[in-house]
Scaffold this motif. Sequence first.
Motif, mmCIF file in Angstrom:
data_model
loop_
_atom_site.group_PDB
_atom_site.id
_atom_site.type_symbol
_atom_site.label_atom_id
_atom_site.label_comp_id
_atom_site.label_asym_id
_atom_site.label_seq_id
_atom_site.Cartn_x
_atom_site.Cartn_y
_atom_site.Cartn_z
ATOM 1 N N ALA A 89 -38.925 -36.057 66.276
ATOM 2 C CA ALA A 89 -40.106 -35.244 66.533
ATOM 3 C C ALA A 89 -41.221 -36.063 67.155
ATOM 4 O O ALA A 89 -42.018 -35.549 67.952
ATOM 5 C CB ALA A 89 -40.586 -34.596 65.234
ATOM 6 N N TYR A 101 -40.754 -38.493 69.228
ATOM 7 C CA TYR A 101 -40.397 -38.809 70.612
ATOM 8 C C TYR A 101 -40.824 -37.717 71.589
ATOM 9 O O TYR A 101 -40.809 -37.934 72.799
ATOM 10 C CB TYR A 101 -38.897 -39.081 70.721
ATOM 11 C CG TYR A 101 -38.485 -40.382 70.070
ATOM 12 C CD1 TYR A 101 -39.035 -41.594 70.491
ATOM 13 C CD2 TYR A 101 -37.572 -40.406 69.024
ATOM 14 C CE1 TYR A 101 -38.671 -42.792 69.888
ATOM 15 C CE2 TYR A 101 -37.207 -41.601 68.420
ATOM 16 C CZ TYR A 101 -37.765 -42.785 68.849
ATOM 17 O OH TYR A 101 -37.411 -43.971 68.240
ATOM 18 N N TRP A 102 -41.230 -36.544 71.081
ATOM 19 C CA TRP A 102 -41.790 -35.530 71.959
ATOM 20 C C TRP A 102 -43.174 -35.956 72.440
ATOM 21 O O TRP A 102 -43.665 -35.488 73.474
ATOM 22 C CB TRP A 102 -41.910 -34.192 71.218
ATOM 23 C CG TRP A 102 -40.611 -33.468 71.062
ATOM 24 C CD1 TRP A 102 -39.822 -33.434 69.959
ATOM 25 C CD2 TRP A 102 -39.937 -32.683 72.057
ATOM 26 N NE1 TRP A 102 -38.699 -32.681 70.185
ATOM 27 C CE2 TRP A 102 -38.742 -32.206 71.481
ATOM 28 C CE3 TRP A 102 -40.230 -32.341 73.379
ATOM 29 C CZ2 TRP A 102 -37.846 -31.391 72.171
ATOM 30 C CZ3 TRP A 102 -39.334 -31.526 74.071
ATOM 31 C CH2 TRP A 102 -38.156 -31.067 73.469
ATOM 32 N N HIS A 103 -43.815 -36.842 71.677
ATOM 33 C CA HIS A 103 -45.181 -37.267 71.982
ATOM 34 C C HIS A 103 -45.253 -38.691 72.530
ATOM 35 O O HIS A 103 -46.157 -39.017 73.305
ATOM 36 C CB HIS A 103 -46.042 -37.166 70.723
ATOM 37 C CG HIS A 103 -46.051 -35.796 70.117
ATOM 38 N ND1 HIS A 103 -46.807 -34.767 70.627
ATOM 39 C CD2 HIS A 103 -45.373 -35.296 69.048
ATOM 40 C CE1 HIS A 103 -46.602 -33.675 69.895
ATOM 41 N NE2 HIS A 103 -45.750 -33.968 68.923
#
Length: 225
Positions: free
Chosen positions: A51, A53-55
């Motif tokens: 999660a 790694y989306w940011h």
Amino acid sequence: MSGRTTSKKADGARLNRDAVVDRALVIADTEGLDAVSIRRMAQEFDVTPMALYWHFKNRDEMRAALGDRIIDTVVAPDDAASAQDFIRRTLSALIDAMRRHPAAAELVPARILQCDNGRTITERVLARLISDGYSPAAAATVARSALQAAVTLVVTVPGAELTIPEEQRDETRRHKLADLLTLPDDRFPILKSLAPTLLRCDDQDEYFATGVDLFIDGVAGMRGR
């Protein structure tokens, strides 16, 4: 999860880039920058590392965001009377920004020319120096040295022990002082007598003001040469 969590876990439903940076800065200041990782932040927000790694693509990108956040809070003066006054006030503003999150201050040099506010401040510093009679090469030297001086002052505050978790800092200070006090009197009498003063900073405002004064005096001397 680490037993050194500084407060209640963040709410996973509020996971976003700004929230991660906010939480990472708190962890860095209390536990040291090494404690900031993708896995640790995922634990803080009670989500999977994926999660995060989306940011952020990786830990380095996340840490870069910490440096950018610090730089984004720096406001250069608009009404400085001279280049030296401009440098003094800009340097002080940069130091103030880093003092709010000193453990992450070491991230600033690599980001100062990579984020918009850092580039804007640097452009203004260079322009002001050149307009005040410094050669372009001298202006670049002063600008680079000002950044180095600011970071060094913040990350090397005597007694701060920023690379060590907060709960271990007092013990580390005691050990350092004890080591100095065991030195032979015939070789290090002055060092031993001043050891407590060298290893602590009772007035940080005075410490930083003195550091800035010393740097500005050097800038003035450079122009004279």
